[in-house]
Design an enzyme around this catalytic site. Structure first.
Site, PDB file in Angstrom:
ATOM      1  N   GLN A  98      -5.424   5.218  -3.072  1.00  0.00           N
ATOM      2  CA  GLN A  98      -5.232   4.453  -1.784  1.00  0.00           C
ATOM      3  C   GLN A  98      -3.796   4.995  -1.209  1.00  0.00           C
ATOM      4  O   GLN A  98      -2.895   5.062  -1.658  1.00  0.00           O
ATOM      5  CB  GLN A  98      -4.981   2.684  -1.979  1.00  0.00           C
ATOM      6  N   TYR A 180       1.916  -2.743   6.416  1.00  0.00           N
ATOM      7  CA  TYR A 180       2.462  -1.381   6.298  1.00  0.00           C
ATOM      8  C   TYR A 180       1.909  -0.749   7.789  1.00  0.00           C
ATOM      9  O   TYR A 180       1.673  -1.132   8.599  1.00  0.00           O
ATOM     10  CB  TYR A 180       1.769  -0.646   5.047  1.00  0.00           C
ATOM     11  N   ARG A 227      -8.786  -0.287   4.432  1.00  0.00           N
ATOM     12  CA  ARG A 227      -8.813  -1.715   3.797  1.00  0.00           C
ATOM     13  C   ARG A 227      -7.892  -2.466   4.855  1.00  0.00           C
ATOM     14  O   ARG A 227      -6.866  -1.769   5.468  1.00  0.00           O
ATOM     15  CB  ARG A 227      -7.896  -1.587   2.555  1.00  0.00           C
ATOM     16  N   GLY A 311      -8.283  -7.959  -8.256  1.00  0.00           N
ATOM     17  CA  GLY A 311      -7.187  -7.565  -8.556  1.00  0.00           C
ATOM     18  C   GLY A 311      -6.425  -7.975  -9.988  1.00  0.00           C
ATOM     19  O   GLY A 311      -6.707  -7.542 -10.910  1.00  0.00           O
TER      20      GLY A 311
END
Length: 357
Positions: A98, A180, A227, A311
């Site tokens: 990622q 982000y 994502r 996760g």
């Protein structure tokens, strides 16, 4: 009918099952942000996942914002990821890196002295972030990227993707969530630009569209996933109309032949994010967020997603796929050891037992 344990193909990625390990920051990289031998073991232990998506990995020194997160822009980092890839492949798994450029979500003390903090606009991230000692501190005020600098940022992503393939990694996932840099371009409150990258949704999605196109041109679009998390407020996100923004983005990238869309599915007033994805994107979908064994099986059986990601469950259960298949109880992960910031700290990292001991 498909189930969690049936094989599936996502772009060029052939998965042995539909249980994906979601990306999770663990703060165990070495002093030069290189993957360590401990990280090699961590990923090897979880290689029974159909696909591992690594922790967020900075494509350049400018993209770093957190302590002890790995990079993929130096020879030592590439060599570290090569060891991770070899270990996962030798255990029969598949792995993508990622790519995570944090943009404004950065603490100065966590970055190299000459690394800059950049964003679409000079608007600070309101959420504090942990510094090197683990104590949350205010983030650094970013510098707004000039239009002529944006191709250079995209080039950093491209170089990172090429490095991933050199290391033997199967592909990359562009992190467009969690507040982000890509999401900062997408969100109307963090993107106040008046040029071709700001304003209307068609402009705000441009950075992500151009980055995904460039990544696809570099390593093949069928090895590139992305994502998203429409409506998330983490790191100060507050898009005025996430349904419009993400429908615009999905339609813009739908014809690229990308490997998958990885959805963090959070509640939104007025629309369901998975329905939004399915209405505007024809490619494979990985569904994520708070899934149980039962709800994950249901979403696969109903054909609403092609794979599901977990996760926290993968932290405490390196053999999660085997446990799900056997209906065995899941171990609870120790939150106190999630982020130790110590590259050699195995506690709560590689010391969880399998169900067989």
């Amino acid at each position: 009918m498909a189930d969690l344990f049936s094989p599936v193909r996502l772009g060029a990625l052939d998965l042995a099952n539909r249980v994906v390990m979601a990306p999770m920051t663990r703060d165990r990289a070495g002093p030069d942000d290189e993957p360590t031998e401990l990280m090699v073991e961590y990923y090897r232990q979880r290689a029974s996942a159909g696909l591992i998506v690594t922790e967020g990995t900075q494509p350049s020194p400018h993209g770093k914002g957190y302590w002890r997160t790995p990079g993929i822009h130096s020879p030592a980092q590439v060599e570290g990821w090569r060891k991770v890839a070899d270990a996962v492949h030798n255990a029969g798994g598949r792995i993508v890196v990622q790519l995570m450029h944090v943009g404004r979500a950065a603490v100065r003390a966590n970055k190299a002295a000459d690394a800059q903090t950049v964003a679409p606009s000079a608007i600070g991230c309101p959420d504090p972030i942990a510094g090197p000692d683990g104590v949350p501190v205010p983030t650094e005020m970013p510098r707004a990227l000039a239009a002529h600098e944006i191709p250079g940022v995209i080039a950093e992503y491209v170089a990172a993707a090429r490095n991933a393939r050199v290391a033997g990694i199967d592909g990359v996932e562009l992190h467009c969530a969690s507040g982000y840099l890509p999401m900062q371009f997408l969100s109307s409150n963090s993107n106040q630009r008046t040029d071709a990258y700001g304003g209307a949704a068609e402009n705000r999605v441009r950075f992500v569209v151009e980055t995904l196109a460039a990544l696809g041109a570099a390593i093949g679009p069928d090895r590139v996933g992305f994502r998203i998390c429409p409506g998330v407020t983490f790191n100060g996100m507050a898009d005025a109309d996430p349904a419009e923004t993400y429908a615009t983005l999905l339609r813009a990238v739908d014809g690229m032949g990308l490997a998958y869309c990885h959805l963090i599915h959070v509640p939104n007033p007025g629309f369901d994010a998975l329905d939004l994805v399915r209405a505007n994107w024809s490619g494979p979908v990985i569904e994520n967020c708070g899934l149980t064994a039962e709800s994950a099986a249901k979403v696969i059986a109903e054909g609403r997603a092609d794979a599901v990601s977990f996760g926290y469950a993968f932290i405490g259960n390196p053999d999660l796929v085997d446990r799900l298949r056997a209906g065995a109880p899941l171990a609870k992960a120790d939150r106190a050891t999630f982020y130790t910031g110590q590259g050699d700290d195995a506690r709560g990292y590689t010391d969880y037992p399998t169900v067989s001991g």
